[in-house]
Design an enzyme around this catalytic site. Structure first.
Site, PDB file in Angstrom:
ATOM      1  N   GLU A 196      -0.333   5.022   0.897  1.00 52.38           N
ATOM      2  CA  GLU A 196      -0.624   5.995   1.964  1.00 52.38           C
ATOM      3  C   GLU A 196      -0.688   5.304   3.320  1.00 52.38           C
ATOM      4  O   GLU A 196      -1.324   4.274   3.482  1.00 52.38           O
ATOM      5  CB  GLU A 196      -1.942   6.710   1.672  1.00 52.38           C
ATOM      6  CG  GLU A 196      -1.866   7.626   0.470  1.00 52.38           C
ATOM      7  CD  GLU A 196      -3.202   8.304   0.208  1.00 52.38           C
ATOM      8  OE1 GLU A 196      -3.573   9.194   0.984  1.00 52.38           O
ATOM      9  OE2 GLU A 196      -3.867   7.923  -0.769  1.00 52.38           O
TER      10      GLU A 196
ATOM     11  N   GLU B 210      -0.852  10.076   4.842  1.00 54.24           N
ATOM     12  CA  GLU B 210      -2.168  10.075   4.192  1.00 54.24           C
ATOM     13  C   GLU B 210      -2.419  11.429   3.524  1.00 54.24           C
ATOM     14  O   GLU B 210      -2.412  12.476   4.173  1.00 54.24           O
ATOM     15  CB  GLU B 210      -3.265   9.803   5.221  1.00 54.24           C
ATOM     16  CG  GLU B 210      -3.227   8.396   5.809  1.00 54.24           C
ATOM     17  CD  GLU B 210      -3.901   7.359   4.921  1.00 54.24           C
ATOM     18  OE1 GLU B 210      -4.478   7.738   3.884  1.00 54.24           O
ATOM     19  OE2 GLU B 210      -3.840   6.165   5.279  1.00 54.24           O
TER      20      GLU B 210
ATOM     21  N   ASP C  41      -5.204   2.811  -3.810  1.00 54.75           N
ATOM     22  CA  ASP C  41      -6.491   3.347  -4.264  1.00 54.75           C
ATOM     23  C   ASP C  41      -6.425   4.851  -4.492  1.00 54.75           C
ATOM     24  O   ASP C  41      -7.450   5.492  -4.696  1.00 54.75           O
ATOM     25  CB  ASP C  41      -7.597   3.016  -3.254  1.00 54.75           C
ATOM     26  CG  ASP C  41      -8.095   1.584  -3.415  1.00 54.75           C
ATOM     27  OD1 ASP C  41      -7.890   0.996  -4.502  1.00 54.75           O
ATOM     28  OD2 ASP C  41      -8.668   1.037  -2.464  1.00 54.75           O
TER      29      ASP C  41
ATOM     30  N   ASP D 241       0.859  -1.185   0.000  1.00 57.91           N
ATOM     31  CA  ASP D 241       0.000   0.000   0.000  1.00 57.91           C
ATOM     32  C   ASP D 241       0.897   1.237   0.000  1.00 57.91           C
ATOM     33  O   ASP D 241       2.084   1.156   0.343  1.00 57.91           O
ATOM     34  CB  ASP D 241      -0.884  -0.039   1.253  1.00 57.91           C
ATOM     35  CG  ASP D 241      -1.832   1.146   1.339  1.00 57.91           C
ATOM     36  OD1 ASP D 241      -2.285   1.632   0.284  1.00 57.91           O
ATOM     37  OD2 ASP D 241      -2.109   1.584   2.463  1.00 57.91           O
TER      38      ASP D 241
END
Length: 200
Positions: free
Chosen positions: A9, A15, A91, A7
């Site tokens: 973030e 983030e 995402d 992943d």
């Protein structure tokens, strides 16, 4: 052959939406996939808030330009990429990711695309495929790769559980409590050691 899927973030960089919430003074935008498992619901809510405040892509990109990778993230990636293939499965959106990938030494990233009007308003988004992280891991496996995955949020659990080895990294206490069988790490050297053990 192995491919490590990470992943972005919360794992390699802060983030983006939390940074933008702080920069814009809109605390509601601090909500992330750590808080809301339904990504479509989360994005619809974010876009509604942006439109209410008259904010668009440029304002978010101005914030992203100031974001630095988490301390140790680039060295971790460099060490990992010297030993195996690495793909970042996120995402996030290509319009957000590019400056962060430059700071990380241009690793491969698979992410999504924003739909942006001529005036810079974000009008929607296109997901690369349904359940993009899990779908990608399964596609890699069908191409003959064993996968090792690490992430911090609800939307990472599918790829973590579908992989030959999977880890939580810098996750929340609630996600760790709900998934006690998954090894959880906080430091890059711990995660690197766990991935190396899985590779061997």
């Amino acid at each position: 052959m192995y491919t490590v899927c990470l992943d972005m973030e919360g794992v390699l960089v802060p983030e983006i939406w939390i940074a933008f919430a702080e920069a814009s003074g809109i605390p509601e935008l601090k909500r992330t996939t750590r808080d809301e498992p339904d990504y479509d619901k989360l994005m619809a809510w974010r876009l509604d808030i942006l439109n209410q405040h008259g904010l668009g892509l440029k304002e978010i990109q101005d914030t992203i330009a100031k974001i630095e990778p988490l301390p140790g993230a680039k060295a971790f990636l460099d060490a990992l990429r010297a030993e195996t293939q690495v793909i970042i499965l996120s995402d996030t959106f290509e319009q957000f990711a590019k400056p962060l990938m430059e700071k990380l030494g241009w690793p491969t990233i698979f992410c999504n695309t924003l739909e942006v009007a001529e005036d810079g308003r974000i009008t929607g988004y296109r997901m690369r495929c349904p359940q993009s992280k899990l779908t990608t891991v399964k596609a890699l496996q069908s191409a003959g790769f064993d996968t090792i995955a690490a992430g911090d949020s609800f939307n990472d659990l599918g790829m973590i559980r579908a992989s030959k080895a999977g880890f939580l990294f810098k996750s929340t206490e609630s996600i760790k409590a709900d998934n006690p069988d998954l090894a959880a790490y906080e430091e890059f050297d711990e995660l690197l050691a766990a991935i190396r053990a899985a590779l061997n």
